[in-house]
Design an enzyme around this catalytic site. Structure first.
Site, mmCIF file in Angstrom:
data_model
loop_
_atom_site.group_PDB
_atom_site.id
_atom_site.type_symbol
_atom_site.label_atom_id
_atom_site.label_comp_id
_atom_site.label_asym_id
_atom_site.label_seq_id
_atom_site.Cartn_x
_atom_site.Cartn_y
_atom_site.Cartn_z
ATOM 1 C CB ILE A 1 -5.561 -4.200 0.503
ATOM 2 C CG1 ILE A 1 -6.197 -3.151 1.424
ATOM 3 C CG2 ILE A 1 -5.149 -3.572 -0.811
ATOM 4 C CD1 ILE A 1 -5.185 -2.105 1.907
ATOM 5 C CE1 TYR B 1 -2.511 -5.310 10.869
ATOM 6 C CE2 TYR B 1 -4.877 -5.625 10.913
ATOM 7 C CZ TYR B 1 -3.759 -5.074 10.326
ATOM 8 O OH TYR B 1 -3.888 -4.280 9.211
ATOM 9 C CB THR C 1 -0.695 -6.047 0.117
ATOM 10 O OG1 THR C 1 -1.001 -6.468 1.448
ATOM 11 C CG2 THR C 1 -1.520 -4.826 -0.230
ATOM 12 C CG LEU D 1 -1.890 1.114 1.394
ATOM 13 C CD1 LEU D 1 -2.847 1.197 0.203
ATOM 14 C CD2 LEU D 1 -2.687 0.958 2.698
ATOM 15 C CE LYS E 1 8.819 12.567 20.471
ATOM 16 N NZ LYS E 1 9.468 11.739 21.500
ATOM 17 C CG ASP F 1 12.825 -0.666 13.257
ATOM 18 O OD1 ASP F 1 11.627 -0.387 13.440
ATOM 19 O OD2 ASP F 1 13.390 -1.635 13.813
ATOM 20 C CE LYS G 1 -2.913 -1.695 11.340
ATOM 21 N NZ LYS G 1 -2.038 -0.652 10.755
HETATM 22 P P1 NAP Z 1 3.044 -4.881 3.431
HETATM 23 O O1 NAP Z 1 2.972 -5.192 1.975
HETATM 24 O O2 NAP Z 1 3.590 -5.917 4.359
HETATM 25 O O3 NAP Z 1 3.836 -3.510 3.599
HETATM 26 C C1 NAP Z 1 4.173 -2.993 4.867
HETATM 27 C C2 NAP Z 1 5.606 -2.478 4.800
HETATM 28 O O4 NAP Z 1 5.963 -1.979 6.121
HETATM 29 C C3 NAP Z 1 6.594 -3.606 4.474
HETATM 30 O O5 NAP Z 1 7.549 -3.178 3.539
HETATM 31 C C4 NAP Z 1 7.220 -3.875 5.824
HETATM 32 O O6 NAP Z 1 8.507 -4.438 5.774
HETATM 33 C C5 NAP Z 1 7.268 -2.469 6.405
HETATM 34 N N1 NAP Z 1 7.585 -2.504 7.823
HETATM 35 C C6 NAP Z 1 7.284 -3.493 8.712
HETATM 36 N N2 NAP Z 1 7.812 -3.198 9.904
HETATM 37 C C7 NAP Z 1 8.469 -2.021 9.781
HETATM 38 C C8 NAP Z 1 9.234 -1.213 10.658
HETATM 39 N N3 NAP Z 1 9.447 -1.565 11.931
HETATM 40 N N4 NAP Z 1 9.757 -0.062 10.203
HETATM 41 C C9 NAP Z 1 9.575 0.303 8.918
HETATM 42 N N5 NAP Z 1 8.877 -0.419 8.030
HETATM 43 C C10 NAP Z 1 8.332 -1.570 8.455
HETATM 44 O O7 NAP Z 1 1.607 -4.522 4.006
HETATM 45 P P2 NAP Z 1 0.399 -3.700 3.364
HETATM 46 O O8 NAP Z 1 -0.691 -4.657 3.115
HETATM 47 O O9 NAP Z 1 0.885 -2.799 2.278
HETATM 48 O O10 NAP Z 1 -0.026 -2.851 4.635
HETATM 49 C C11 NAP Z 1 0.272 -1.470 4.777
HETATM 50 C C12 NAP Z 1 -0.555 -0.920 5.922
HETATM 51 O O11 NAP Z 1 -1.945 -1.099 5.629
HETATM 52 C C13 NAP Z 1 -0.317 -1.626 7.262
HETATM 53 O O12 NAP Z 1 -0.329 -0.676 8.311
HETATM 54 C C14 NAP Z 1 -1.512 -2.555 7.376
HETATM 55 O O13 NAP Z 1 -1.800 -2.877 8.705
HETATM 56 C C15 NAP Z 1 -2.581 -1.712 6.713
HETATM 57 N N6 NAP Z 1 -3.723 -2.500 6.251
HETATM 58 C C16 NAP Z 1 -3.540 -3.487 5.329
HETATM 59 C C17 NAP Z 1 -4.651 -4.229 4.921
HETATM 60 C C18 NAP Z 1 -4.534 -5.341 3.924
HETATM 61 O O14 NAP Z 1 -5.542 -6.030 3.717
HETATM 62 N N7 NAP Z 1 -3.388 -5.529 3.284
HETATM 63 C C19 NAP Z 1 -5.918 -3.938 5.439
HETATM 64 C C20 NAP Z 1 -6.051 -2.930 6.370
HETATM 65 C C21 NAP Z 1 -4.944 -2.214 6.772
HETATM 66 P P3 NAP Z 1 8.624 -6.047 5.945
HETATM 67 O O15 NAP Z 1 8.196 -6.618 4.638
HETATM 68 O O16 NAP Z 1 10.073 -6.284 6.242
HETATM 69 O O17 NAP Z 1 7.719 -6.440 7.087
#
Ligand code: NAP
Length: 296
Positions: A232, A198, A234, A50, A163, A99, A202
């Site tokens: 989503i 999780y 992903t 995302l 922050k 991080d 949230k």
């Molecule tokens: P994603 O593809 O896993 O992308 C999240 C990114 O954040 C990854 O590159 C991940 O790296 C990085 N990350 C993890 N821990 C981190 C840290 N400590 N510092 C910096 N970066 C870090 O997930 P996504 O589906 O795009 O999700 C993005 C956001 O949308 C999240 O907050 C998720 O909770 C929210 N969301 C997603 C969905 C869904 O259905 N996908 C639904 C509702 C909300 P790593 O790959 O190394 O972990």
């Protein structure tokens, strides 16, 4: 407004003390309301999924982008596409490995982004806190260390991002916008998913948003809102589906538009929350879930 005051007098009163460049007069064009021109936006989790899609949306809205992620390199194909867009539009695009739970490192990256933004002539204007992690474990078995790790990344990481973004905005006197990516899982328990850590995280992000909005709305003029996606496709959800393919059927049962979301579905909502078009919106949650929460 006194009965004798004209509309323009009311506009002037409303904007008293606000620099002209940050006002949103009622007659601003639709294009300007959704423009991020001469603004720099930081996006955590901007290395893939995302976050990297929203980086493209900010560029398309005319903004400069700084992506932060724990990944050493952003996803190659998506990043190449962003570079092409940025180059064609003369916009800044940078990638910072960070991080979000390491406060000292994160503060340093925000200082770098502040300096980059000043050099571009596009002041730092806000962020999308999108970094997040997910884990499916039953509550009866949930290890404490894992529960705490989810809170550290999803809650503490979002807080530290907000922050340090706000500290730069306050230092520069910019009335910016902060978007925290929460989830519909902050409001509902997903049927079939054992993701208590999780979901807890949230819900915390949604309440954090209201608290920060309350602190920073006045006198700083900084807006804070959450964007809460539904499902989503992903890497995050692919991982869940890999271990439990039956989930897709359960998710589709709640999909009022007969499909799961794609990262692109969140481009317009994110730009709306960042841009002057939402200038009277703060402390709010924008849920974009294909109708999932509307039906039992
Ligand atoms: P994603 O593809 O896993 O992308 C999240 C990114 O954040 C990854 O590159 C991940 O790296 C990085 N990350 C993890 N821990 C981190 C840290 N400590 N510092 C910096 N970066 C870090 O997930 P996504 O589906 O795009 O999700 C993005 C956001 O949308 C999240 O907050 C998720 O909770 C929210 N969301 C997603 C969905 C869904 O259905 N996908 C639904 C509702 C909300 P790593 O790959 O190394 O972990």
């Amino acid at each position: 407004m006194s009965p004798s005051a004209t509309q323009s007098e009311a506009d002037l009163a409303m904007h008293a003390g606000v620099p002209e460049s940050q006002q949103t007069p009622a007659n601003t064009s639709h294009t300007a309301l959704f423009s991020l021109t001469k603004k720099t936006v930081a996006i955590t989790g901007g290395g893939r999924g995302l976050g990297i899609t929203l980086a493209g949306a900010v560029l398309e809205a005319g903004g400069h982008v700084a992506c932060l992620d724990i990944l050493p390199e952003p996803a190659a194909a998506e990043w190449a596409a962003l570079q092409k867009t940025a180059k064609a539009s003369g916009l800044g695009l940078s990638y910072h490995r960070a991080d979000v739970t390491d406060e000292a490192a994160l503060a340093g990256v925000f200082d770098e982004i502040d300096a980059e933004s000043a050099a571009l002539g596009a002041p730092f204007y806000g962020c999308i806190a999108c970094a997040g992690i997910q884990q499916k474990v039953t509550a009866l078995e949930y290890p404490q260390a894992d529960f705490e790790r989810i809170q550290r990344v999803n809650v503490t990481g979002a807080f530290l991002t907000a922050k340090h973004a706000a500290r730069v905005l306050v230092k520069n006197g910019v009335r910016g916008s902060i978007v925290l990516i929460a989830s519909m899982s902050g409001q509902v328990a997903n049927r079939g998913l054992t993701c208590t850590a999780y979901n807890t995280s949230k819900a915390a992000v949604q309440q954090m948003c209201r608290s920060l909005a309350q602190e920073w709305g006045h006198p700083y003029g900084i807006r804070v809102n959450t964007l809460s996606p539904g499902y989503i496709r992903t890497a995050m959800t692919d991982d869940l589906l890999a271990t439990a393919p039956e989930l897709e059927k359960i998710w589709m049962a709640g999909a009022l538009l007969n499909r799961l979301g794609a990262p692109e579905d969140f481009k317009a909502p994110a730009i709306f929350l960042l841009s002057p078009g939402s200038s009277f919106m703060t402390g709010a949650d924008l849920r974009v879930d294909g109708g999932h929460c509307a039906s039992a």
